[in-house]
Design a protein around this motif. Structure first.
Motif, short mmCIF file in Angstrom:
data_model
loop_
_atom_site.label_atom_id
_atom_site.label_comp_id
_atom_site.label_asym_id
_atom_site.label_seq_id
_atom_site.Cartn_x
_atom_site.Cartn_y
_atom_site.Cartn_z
N ASP A 278 30.42 30.58 36.81
CA ASP A 278 29.58 31.55 36.09
C ASP A 278 29.47 32.90 36.80
OD1 ASP A 278 27.95 32.01 33.74
OD2 ASP A 278 26.21 32.03 35.05
N SER A 279 30.12 33.04 37.97
CA SER A 279 30.09 34.35 38.64
C SER A 279 31.17 34.39 39.73
CB SER A 279 28.72 34.60 39.28
OG SER A 279 28.47 33.67 40.31
N GLY A 280 31.56 35.61 40.08
CA GLY A 280 32.57 35.78 41.14
C GLY A 280 33.98 35.70 40.59
N ASP A 281 34.94 35.83 41.48
CA ASP A 281 36.36 35.88 41.10
C ASP A 281 36.84 34.51 40.61
OD1 ASP A 281 39.04 36.77 40.88
OD2 ASP A 281 39.47 35.84 42.81
N PRO A 282 37.25 34.41 39.33
CA PRO A 282 37.64 33.10 38.79
C PRO A 282 38.87 32.49 39.47
CG PRO A 282 38.03 34.83 37.17
CD PRO A 282 37.29 35.46 38.30
N ILE A 283 39.82 33.34 39.85
CA ILE A 283 41.06 32.82 40.45
C ILE A 283 40.78 32.18 41.82
CG2 ILE A 283 43.42 33.39 41.20
CD1 ILE A 283 42.89 33.68 38.09
N SER A 284 39.97 32.85 42.64
CA SER A 284 39.59 32.26 43.95
C SER A 284 38.87 30.94 43.72
CB SER A 284 38.63 33.18 44.71
OG SER A 284 39.18 34.45 44.83
N PHE A 285 38.02 30.92 42.68
CA PHE A 285 37.24 29.71 42.40
C PHE A 285 38.16 28.55 42.00
CE2 PHE A 285 34.82 26.88 39.60
CZ PHE A 285 33.80 26.51 40.46
#
Length: 396
Positions: A278-285
């Motif tokens: 739900d927040s932050g860089d999706p690829i890193s996640f």
């Protein structure tokens, strides 16, 4: 204008509010909560906005669960047991729990009462604020015809990407009517990629299963009661107590994703069907999630990631392409469906602000401020001193 009835059903709310309400009643029936309205977009509210808003809230006191709605919940949501549905049968909104005031163009709003009761206010309140704001400021949207064309174009793009999408747009919708129209198109044109709506009322109208699990406030409360370090873990364990293997999507960013993964042990990673970003860089996640599953020898391709952070077709294309053959992505699209009408969507939230986790006669006012530390600074909420304390505790 004064006679408009924006919310006309007790079920016109996001599904996760009911699932959390059920869990609160079962595990924390005496807990109290305070919520606060945050005007992130610095919107200027027109004269008498507070009075018209109050009129709408007062009408909500008359909403009752109908027999037909109860039958729908029994059929489509079997994990909501009869004791909870009995509670919902008797439930009524209490407008006295909501305090609204207006100074000039600013609105202040606080909600206070039993957590089991106040938990349902947030989403319909925001939907009412949004719809009233556009009406009272005289905003003119594009025509329904254009909204239909635009929505069909988006569906075509999502079909081309072959992704699974859900509709999450209740809280910042342009209006009830636009929301209903969008869902009608999604149901008629969205097969097989459209998986459902988080709105229980519309899901009932269209006889589809509502989607959603839990929100940040569930974990924020656990932090106030048990401490920041273990809040994610205990919140997940308590969720399993109520729902076993149902509704198994873990929310990953209440105290940042690294802290979540520290709490997401092998048992939890196996039990939950997936995680929500739900927040932050999706690829890193995605990378971090896959690495985490592999550490426990869990095959990521058997797990899901639900993405719900301000999505549009371009973002969805990037994320789904990165996930391919690695993990299963699902997308919850909110404002980009229900408030894409040629005007700026409102930027506002209502968040839990404080909780009273232990009720003792001696300590009637031991309210604890709650905090959310998102992966991005602007999505964090809470008092500055508590945010500082949380970061210090978590070594962030």
């Amino acid at each position: 204008m004064k006679n408009s009835f924006i919310v006309s059903s007790l079920l016109d709310n996001d599904f996760y509010k009911f699932t959390m309400q059920n869990a609160v009643i079962k595990l924390f029936p005496l807990v109290k909560a305070k919520y606060k309205f945050i005007n992130r977009g610095q919107h200027s509210f027109p004269k008498n906005f507070d009075k018209i808003l109050k009129e709408n809230l007062n009408k909500m006191a008359y909403l009752k669960l109908s027999n037909e709605e109860r039958t729908y919940l029994e059929k489509f949501c079997p994990y909501l047991d009869s004791s909870y549905l009995d509670f919902l049968d008797k439930y009524q909104y209490n407008p006295k729990e909501v305090n609204i005031s207006q100074k000039g163009k600013n609105i202040q709003m606080n909600i206070e009462g039993a957590w089991s009761s106040t938990i349902l206010w947030e989403v319909p309140l925001m939907a009412i604020i949004s719809e009233l704001y556009y009406k009272l400021t005289g905003a003119i949207p594009i025509s329904n015809k254009k909204i239909i064309i635009l929505t069909k174009k988006k569906i075509k793009k999502y079909k081309k990407l072959n992704v699974k999408i859900g509709e999450y747009g209740t809280r910042r919708r342009f209006s009830y009517q636009v929301h209903k129209l969008i869902l009608k198109i999604l149901i008629e044109e969205g097969y097989p990629i459209f998986i459902g709506s988080s709105n229980v009322h519309f899901s009932h109208i269209y006889s589809i299963k509502p989607i959603g699990t839990l929100g940040h406030e569930w974990i924020m409360f656990h932090a106030a009661k048990y401490g920041f370090n273990i809040a994610d873990r205990i919140a997940m364990e308590n969720w399993i107590k109520i729902y076993k293997k149902n509704l198994g999507i873990a929310l990953s960013d209440t105290y940042t994703s690294p802290i979540f993964f520290q709490n997401f042990n092998k048992k939890l990673a196996n039990t939950f069907k997936g995680v929500r970003h739900d927040s932050g860089d999706p690829i890193s996640f995605i990378k971090e999630t896959i690495k985490h599953y592999k550490k426990f020898k869990i095959n990521p391709i058997k797990k899901k990631i639900i993405f719900s952070d301000n999505l549009n077709p371009c973002k969805v294309a990037n994320i789904s392409s990165f996930c391919k053959k690695k993990i299963n992505p699902y997308f919850g699209i909110g404002t980009h469906f229900t408030n894409d009408v040629g005007l700026s969507p409102m930027n506002m939230v209502i968040k839990m602000d404080k909780t009273l986790p232990v009720i003792e006669k001696k300590n009637k006012n031991n309210w604890i401020s709650v905090v959310k530390l998102s992966n991005v600074e602007e999505k964090s909420t809470g008092k500055k001193n508590m945010i500082f304390l949380a970061k210090k505790n978590l070594h962030l």
